[in-house]
Design a protein around this motif. Sequence first.
Motif, PDB file in Angstrom:
ATOM      1  N   GLY A  20       0.780  -1.230   0.000  1.00 23.78           N
ATOM      2  CA  GLY A  20       0.000   0.000   0.000  1.00 23.78           C
ATOM      3  C   GLY A  20       0.810   1.277   0.000  1.00 23.78           C
ATOM      4  N   PHE A  21       2.121   1.182  -0.123  1.00 23.83           N
ATOM      5  CA  PHE A  21       2.962   2.377  -0.143  1.00 23.83           C
ATOM      6  C   PHE A  21       2.934   3.024  -1.530  1.00 23.83           C
ATOM      7  N   THR A  22       3.077   4.335  -1.552  1.00 20.94           N
ATOM      8  CA  THR A  22       3.371   5.067  -2.783  1.00 20.94           C
ATOM      9  C   THR A  22       4.769   5.655  -2.635  1.00 20.94           C
ATOM     10  N   PHE A  23       5.327   6.193  -3.724  1.00 23.29           N
ATOM     11  CA  PHE A  23       6.747   6.550  -3.719  1.00 23.29           C
ATOM     12  C   PHE A  23       6.948   8.048  -3.890  1.00 23.29           C
ATOM     13  N   THR A  24       8.015   8.535  -3.260  1.00 22.02           N
ATOM     14  CA  THR A  24       8.415   9.930  -3.364  1.00 22.02           C
ATOM     15  C   THR A  24       9.934  10.009  -3.334  1.00 22.02           C
ATOM     16  N   GLN A  25      10.483  11.063  -3.939  1.00 20.15           N
ATOM     17  CA  GLN A  25      11.922  11.290  -3.923  1.00 20.15           C
ATOM     18  C   GLN A  25      12.327  12.251  -2.810  1.00 20.15           C
ATOM     19  N   ASP A  26      11.363  12.775  -2.065  1.00 16.30           N
ATOM     20  CA  ASP A  26      11.624  13.728  -0.996  1.00 16.30           C
ATOM     21  C   ASP A  26      11.604  13.006   0.343  1.00 16.30           C
ATOM     22  N   ALA A  27      12.764  12.915   0.987  1.00 13.27           N
ATOM     23  CA  ALA A  27      12.861  12.195   2.264  1.00 13.27           C
ATOM     24  C   ALA A  27      11.999  12.832   3.344  1.00 13.27           C
ATOM     25  N   GLU A  45      30.215   3.797  -0.176  1.00 11.67           N
ATOM     26  CA  GLU A  45      29.948   3.526   1.238  1.00 11.67           C
ATOM     27  C   GLU A  45      29.972   4.815   2.051  1.00 11.67           C
ATOM     28  N   GLN A  46      30.951   5.674   1.790  1.00 12.04           N
ATOM     29  CA  GLN A  46      31.044   6.922   2.535  1.00 12.04           C
ATOM     30  C   GLN A  46      29.839   7.818   2.258  1.00 12.04           C
ATOM     31  N   ARG A  47      29.343   7.794   1.033  1.00 13.10           N
ATOM     32  CA  ARG A  47      28.154   8.577   0.708  1.00 13.10           C
ATOM     33  C   ARG A  47      26.937   8.061   1.474  1.00 13.10           C
ATOM     34  N   VAL A  48      26.871   6.739   1.659  1.00 14.77           N
ATOM     35  CA  VAL A  48      25.757   6.166   2.417  1.00 14.77           C
ATOM     36  C   VAL A  48      25.767   6.691   3.845  1.00 14.77           C
ATOM     37  N   PHE A  49      26.933   6.666   4.481  1.00 16.32           N
ATOM     38  CA  PHE A  49      27.009   7.157   5.863  1.00 16.32           C
ATOM     39  C   PHE A  49      26.696   8.655   5.921  1.00 16.32           C
ATOM     40  N   GLY A  50      27.117   9.402   4.897  1.00  9.99           N
ATOM     41  CA  GLY A  50      26.780  10.820   4.846  1.00  9.99           C
ATOM     42  C   GLY A  50      25.287  11.048   4.728  1.00  9.99           C
ATOM     43  N   ASN A  51      24.631  10.252   3.892  1.00  6.83           N
ATOM     44  CA  ASN A  51      23.175  10.373   3.736  1.00  6.83           C
ATOM     45  C   ASN A  51      22.435   9.965   5.003  1.00  6.83           C
ATOM     46  N   LEU A  52      22.969   8.965   5.708  1.00  4.12           N
ATOM     47  CA  LEU A  52      22.354   8.573   6.977  1.00  4.12           C
ATOM     48  C   LEU A  52      22.442   9.708   7.990  1.00  4.12           C
ATOM     49  N   GLY A  53      23.559  10.423   7.972  1.00  6.33           N
ATOM     50  CA  GLY A  53      23.682  11.575   8.867  1.00  6.33           C
ATOM     51  C   GLY A  53      22.655  12.645   8.557  1.00  6.33           C
ATOM     52  N   ILE A  54      22.418  12.890   7.276  1.00  6.09           N
ATOM     53  CA  ILE A  54      21.420  13.887   6.869  1.00  6.09           C
ATOM     54  C   ILE A  54      20.026  13.477   7.327  1.00  6.09           C
ATOM     55  N   ALA A  80      27.549  -3.225  10.157  1.00  2.00           N
ATOM     56  CA  ALA A  80      26.433  -3.461  11.081  1.00  2.00           C
ATOM     57  C   ALA A  80      26.764  -2.938  12.479  1.00  2.00           C
ATOM     58  N   GLN A  81      28.007  -3.139  12.912  1.00  2.00           N
ATOM     59  CA  GLN A  81      28.419  -2.653  14.230  1.00  2.00           C
ATOM     60  C   GLN A  81      28.399  -1.126  14.285  1.00  2.00           C
ATOM     61  N   ARG A  82      28.859  -0.498  13.236  1.00  2.00           N
ATOM     62  CA  ARG A  82      28.867   0.970  13.192  1.00  2.00           C
ATOM     63  C   ARG A  82      27.447   1.520  13.199  1.00  2.00           C
ATOM     64  N   LEU A  83      26.542   0.858  12.487  1.00  4.40           N
ATOM     65  CA  LEU A  83      25.146   1.299  12.465  1.00  4.40           C
ATOM     66  C   LEU A  83      24.517   1.181  13.851  1.00  4.40           C
ATOM     67  N   ARG A  84      24.834   0.100  14.557  1.00  3.41           N
ATOM     68  CA  ARG A  84      24.292  -0.083  15.908  1.00  3.41           C
ATOM     69  C   ARG A  84      24.760   1.016  16.858  1.00  3.41           C
ATOM     70  N   GLN A  85      26.030   1.372  16.748  1.00  2.00           N
ATOM     71  CA  GLN A  85      26.621   2.284  17.720  1.00  2.00           C
ATOM     72  C   GLN A  85      26.453   3.758  17.369  1.00  2.00           C
ATOM     73  N   SER A  86      26.569   4.085  16.076  1.00  2.10           N
ATOM     74  CA  SER A  86      26.651   5.494  15.689  1.00  2.10           C
ATOM     75  C   SER A  86      25.406   6.030  14.989  1.00  2.10           C
ATOM     76  N   PHE A  87      24.491   5.165  14.597  1.00  2.00           N
ATOM     77  CA  PHE A  87      23.315   5.623  13.862  1.00  2.00           C
ATOM     78  C   PHE A  87      22.050   5.027  14.503  1.00  2.00           C
ATOM     79  N   PRO A  88      21.722   5.473  15.711  1.00  2.00           N
ATOM     80  CA  PRO A  88      20.561   4.895  16.420  1.00  2.00           C
ATOM     81  C   PRO A  88      19.230   5.186  15.737  1.00  2.00           C
TER      82      PRO A  88
END
Length: 401
Positions: A20-27, A45-54, A80-88
């Motif tokens: 039932g989801f629809t899609f958007t490009q705006d987070a 990979e570094q861009r992924v972590f940057g986007n997670l920070g945003i 996975a460890q970094r995501l657990r610790q730094s990106f709650p």
Amino acid sequence: GCQQNVADGQKLMGMLADCGFTFTQDAKEADLVILNTCAVREHAEQRVFGNLGILTHTKKENPEQVICLCGCMARQDHVAQRLRQSFPHVDLVFGPHALWKFPELLWQVYETRKRVFAVDNEDGTIAEGIPVVREKGVKAWVSIMYGCNNFCSYCIVPYVRGRERSRDPQCVLQEVRELVAAGYKDITLLGQNVNSYGNDLDLDYHFPDLLEDIDKIPGEYLIRFMSSHPKDATNRLFDVMAKCSHVAKQLHLPFQSGNRTFSRSVNHISQKRMSDTCHMDANLMCTPGFKLKCHMRIATVSFQHSIMCDCFSSALNNGHALAIGFMSCDRLVDRSAVLARASNYDRFIAAIRSMCRNLCGETLMSAVVFGNDKQSAGVFVDAMNNAGTMLTVNAGKAFTA
């Protein structure tokens, strides 16, 4: 990411659409944000972590928002460890092996309001019947197998996607039939090493058999496949490619550093059976862990030259368009490796310029030039045009002169 990652993303969209989801490009507008990741290139990979920070900001504005990270990065323990610790604020993490369980995992997040990590070290299960939302147009991807049994020095795929698992041939054939009926004209069969398709099945049924059966499907379409490991390419594969009208006369041959024995064997076999084949290669000019002398070997340039000679002569003699890829690897070990790549690169470009002048001259040709190494592709197009060859380049995602 790779084409397999693109296909996985289309399945994720299909499952979400069914939910039932629809899609958007705006987070900021999204109730659910998914980052489908690649673990091959460090910059990605570094861009992924940057986007997670945003995304921490969108999460603050909308605390009910669910943030998901999936794909090959999720299968790496340190990630996975970094995501657990730094990106709650990341709620759901799963690798390619658990893609088929995505709706269940998402339900767990909504039901328990707790973080869910599905990153166990397992090969995964092949689930059929997953809905797919495909891109509009004439091109479609069909995964025929998952994982890889080769452990190449530069590649992380066997560690993040597991060992080889082949789909049932009848399921593949049915998917291709549906795509042809839906009007898709350019269908690519995907696998980390499609040439080993069926080796894990107790059916005595292999990749050439699959191509033959697909070719029997009526309609106006073209079948491609990637990637194709030379060690598993058989004479029968080339025979089938030569006789099947729906199978593109094209080979995707990734190589690290040119090897004369490999070059001679592949060219001899394919030329003998398919005189009009256009070879498409993914050229990894430098890979981690190799000694300096390996990077500097002129064999890489020689191999590129021999392959390109075949491409040009085939295109000129048979009226085919060229398909030329320029790929680079950015996981370099140290400064000496960077210098080695630069030296080898200069020699490679010099050979390309010379080859363009000697082979083509003043000729009108059509080519699709693509890849992630824009500098190499740009130099190639310039060299072609400077040599007097009027090169028309495919628009869209391809590079332009």
